[in-house]
Design a protein around this motif. Structure first.
Motif, short mmCIF file in Angstrom:
data_model
loop_
_atom_site.label_atom_id
_atom_site.label_comp_id
_atom_site.label_asym_id
_atom_site.label_seq_id
_atom_site.Cartn_x
_atom_site.Cartn_y
_atom_site.Cartn_z
N GLY A 115 46.56 15.25 -10.37
CA GLY A 115 48.38 14.88 -10.09
C GLY A 115 48.12 14.35 -11.96
O GLY A 115 49.65 14.67 -12.22
N MET A 116 47.22 14.09 -12.72
CA MET A 116 47.50 12.94 -14.22
C MET A 116 47.19 14.47 -15.21
O MET A 116 46.66 15.55 -14.69
CB MET A 116 47.12 11.83 -13.68
N PRO A 117 47.89 13.76 -16.26
CA PRO A 117 47.58 14.48 -17.08
C PRO A 117 45.93 14.92 -17.10
O PRO A 117 45.70 16.05 -18.09
CB PRO A 117 47.84 13.84 -18.93
N GLU A 118 45.10 14.19 -17.56
CA GLU A 118 43.45 14.19 -17.48
C GLU A 118 42.97 15.03 -16.22
O GLU A 118 41.71 15.48 -16.63
CB GLU A 118 42.71 13.14 -17.68
N GLN A 119 43.64 15.54 -15.47
CA GLN A 119 43.13 16.92 -14.75
C GLN A 119 42.11 17.75 -15.08
O GLN A 119 42.53 18.22 -16.37
CB GLN A 119 44.83 17.12 -14.13
N ILE A 120 40.75 17.79 -14.44
CA ILE A 120 40.53 19.11 -14.29
C ILE A 120 40.10 19.57 -13.28
O ILE A 120 39.59 18.57 -11.74
CB ILE A 120 38.62 18.49 -15.48
N THR A 121 39.56 21.00 -12.92
CA THR A 121 39.43 21.50 -11.60
C THR A 121 37.95 21.93 -11.77
O THR A 121 37.60 22.50 -12.99
CB THR A 121 40.39 22.39 -11.41
N GLU A 122 38.05 22.51 -10.55
CA GLU A 122 36.52 23.10 -10.62
C GLU A 122 36.54 24.04 -9.13
O GLU A 122 37.19 23.28 -8.47
CB GLU A 122 35.14 23.06 -10.43
N ARG A 123 36.18 25.52 -9.16
CA ARG A 123 36.41 26.08 -7.02
C ARG A 123 35.19 27.27 -7.52
O ARG A 123 35.14 27.58 -8.29
CB ARG A 123 37.22 26.30 -7.35
N GLY A 124 35.55 26.93 -6.37
CA GLY A 124 34.43 28.71 -6.08
C GLY A 124 33.23 28.25 -5.12
O GLY A 124 33.11 27.29 -4.15
N PRO A 125 32.28 28.77 -5.29
CA PRO A 125 30.76 28.97 -3.83
C PRO A 125 30.62 28.20 -4.46
O PRO A 125 30.11 27.86 -6.01
CB PRO A 125 30.29 30.31 -3.89
N LEU A 126 30.14 27.19 -3.63
CA LEU A 126 29.45 25.51 -3.58
C LEU A 126 27.83 25.93 -3.91
O LEU A 126 27.96 24.99 -5.25
CB LEU A 126 29.71 25.50 -2.13
N ALA A 127 27.73 26.59 -3.98
CA ALA A 127 25.76 27.01 -4.90
C ALA A 127 26.62 27.46 -6.22
O ALA A 127 25.24 26.80 -7.02
CB ALA A 127 25.32 28.15 -4.14
N GLU A 128 27.49 27.76 -7.04
CA GLU A 128 27.60 27.75 -7.98
C GLU A 128 29.41 27.07 -8.84
O GLU A 128 28.38 27.23 -9.54
CB GLU A 128 28.69 29.48 -7.89
N ALA A 129 29.54 26.74 -8.47
CA ALA A 129 30.30 26.00 -8.46
C ALA A 129 29.94 24.10 -8.62
O ALA A 129 29.92 23.24 -9.44
CB ALA A 129 31.98 25.37 -8.01
N GLY A 130 29.08 23.97 -7.42
CA GLY A 130 28.45 23.11 -7.80
C GLY A 130 27.90 21.89 -8.73
O GLY A 130 28.52 20.83 -9.12
N PRO A 131 27.03 23.06 -9.42
CA PRO A 131 26.41 22.54 -10.82
C PRO A 131 27.41 21.99 -12.01
O PRO A 131 27.51 21.53 -12.71
CB PRO A 131 25.56 23.12 -11.42
N ARG A 132 28.97 22.97 -12.04
CA ARG A 132 29.48 22.83 -13.37
C ARG A 132 30.52 21.40 -13.26
O ARG A 132 31.04 20.72 -13.72
CB ARG A 132 30.19 24.32 -12.74
N ILE A 133 30.96 21.17 -11.38
CA ILE A 133 31.45 19.97 -11.15
C ILE A 133 30.91 18.51 -11.85
O ILE A 133 31.15 17.83 -11.82
CB ILE A 133 31.39 19.78 -9.28
N LEU A 134 29.10 19.41 -11.30
CA LEU A 134 28.18 17.37 -11.70
C LEU A 134 27.89 17.30 -13.49
O LEU A 134 28.65 16.32 -13.63
CB LEU A 134 27.10 17.71 -11.28
N GLU A 135 28.35 18.85 -14.03
CA GLU A 135 28.41 18.35 -15.37
C GLU A 135 29.70 17.92 -15.79
O GLU A 135 29.71 17.00 -16.52
CB GLU A 135 28.44 19.39 -16.03
N ARG A 136 31.00 18.51 -15.33
CA ARG A 136 32.19 17.74 -15.45
C ARG A 136 32.38 17.07 -15.07
O ARG A 136 33.36 15.99 -15.90
CB ARG A 136 33.30 19.08 -15.30
N ARG A 137 32.29 16.28 -14.23
CA ARG A 137 32.45 14.99 -13.40
C ARG A 137 31.17 13.69 -14.55
O ARG A 137 32.07 12.78 -15.20
CB ARG A 137 31.97 14.66 -11.77
N ALA A 138 30.33 14.56 -14.59
CA ALA A 138 29.42 12.64 -15.19
C ALA A 138 30.34 12.94 -17.31
O ALA A 138 30.19 12.12 -17.45
CB ALA A 138 28.58 13.52 -15.24
N ALA A 139 30.66 14.22 -17.72
CA ALA A 139 31.50 14.23 -18.72
C ALA A 139 32.68 12.96 -19.23
O ALA A 139 33.06 12.20 -19.60
CB ALA A 139 31.67 15.38 -19.64
N ALA A 140 33.58 13.41 -17.91
CA ALA A 140 34.79 12.86 -17.78
C ALA A 140 34.44 11.46 -17.11
O ALA A 140 34.81 10.57 -18.03
CB ALA A 140 35.87 14.15 -16.54
#
Length: 251
Positions: free
Chosen positions: A207-232
């Protein structure tokens, strides 16, 4: 008597404020803004920017105070939290007495809504003498998450479990439901689950201007989330995130 307003402010976007919240902020004699240390200075800055944007009452005083650090030495999690809440309540009382005295209207800005995985009401209950407490509801991070992904929270006639990362790690996916929302998870506890048959909808800074999102099967989206979360988190020095897990029909 002290009148204490606990005002839900959504996830930090001033557009999340209700008219009731704006009225309550302008009616306050004193607004208390906690500072959680240099690593989370943005949180205090966001509160101050919200106040600067909507408070037009020149008599309202804005006071920032340093929030006590929760003791990490005690093994008993509940005892640590209880002691921390005691320390915060004592600090509130001290700031109110110093800047307002025994009567007046105090406001605290609460992320999301004061009723959902937030301890502000529990801390307020420790104040003596007891203040008159008013809760101004706010947009929750759950609402911001589902809005970001344009999805319904529940399946048709289906229950939803709202839980924490700690509980997900300890207990696994909650039984009796196909949908769970996970809050207060600094360790990406979805990693502890077998990913087959699970989908995830995740948002950082929902809900903030910095908002980032990911979605999908957990096996595929999980690694993307870890990477983007760490970078943010590296970029901003902090992150607030939330996610929804749902069993698929094949699970």
């Amino acid at each position: 008597m002290i009148d204490l307003s606990l005002i839900g402010i959504g996830t930090g976007n001033p557009d999340h404020l209700t008219r009731q919240a704006i009225r309550a902020l302008n009616a306050a004699d004193l607004i208390l803004i906690p500072h959680k240390g240099d690593g989370k200075a943005d949180l205090a800055d966001l509160r101050r920017s919200i106040v600067a944007e909507v408070v037009t009452n020149p008599a309202t005083r804005i006071v920032t105070f340093d929030l006590p650090v929760r003791d990490a030495a005690t093994a008993d999690y509940r005892r640590r939290v209880e002691d921390w809440h005691d320390a915060i309540a004592a600090l509130w009382a001290s700031e109110i007495a110093a800047h307002l005295g025994a009567t007046g209207r105090v406001a605290l800005l609460v992320w999301g809504d004061p009723s959902l995985y937030d301890s502000t009401l529990r801390i307020a209950a420790r104040l003596r003498p007891a203040p008159q407490v008013t809760v101004v509801p706010g947009i929750t991070s759950i609402q911001a998450l589902t809005a970001a992904h344009a999805i319904p929270l529940n399946e048709i006639n289906g229950p939803v479990m709202i839980t924490t990362g700690r509980r997900l790690r300890d207990d696994g996916f909650p039984p009796g439901t196909d949908t769970c929302v996970v809050m207060l998870d600094g360790e990406c506890s979805f990693q502890s689950l077998p990913p087959d048959g699970l989908e995830i909808w995740w948002a950082g800074f929902a809900g903030m201007p910095e908002q980032i999102t990911e979605r999908g099967p957990l096996a595929e989206a999980g690694p993307r989330i870890l990477e983007r979360r760490a970078a943010a988190r590296a970029e901003h020095g902090w992150i607030m995130d939330i996610y929804l897990l749902r069993r698929t029909a094949q699970a």
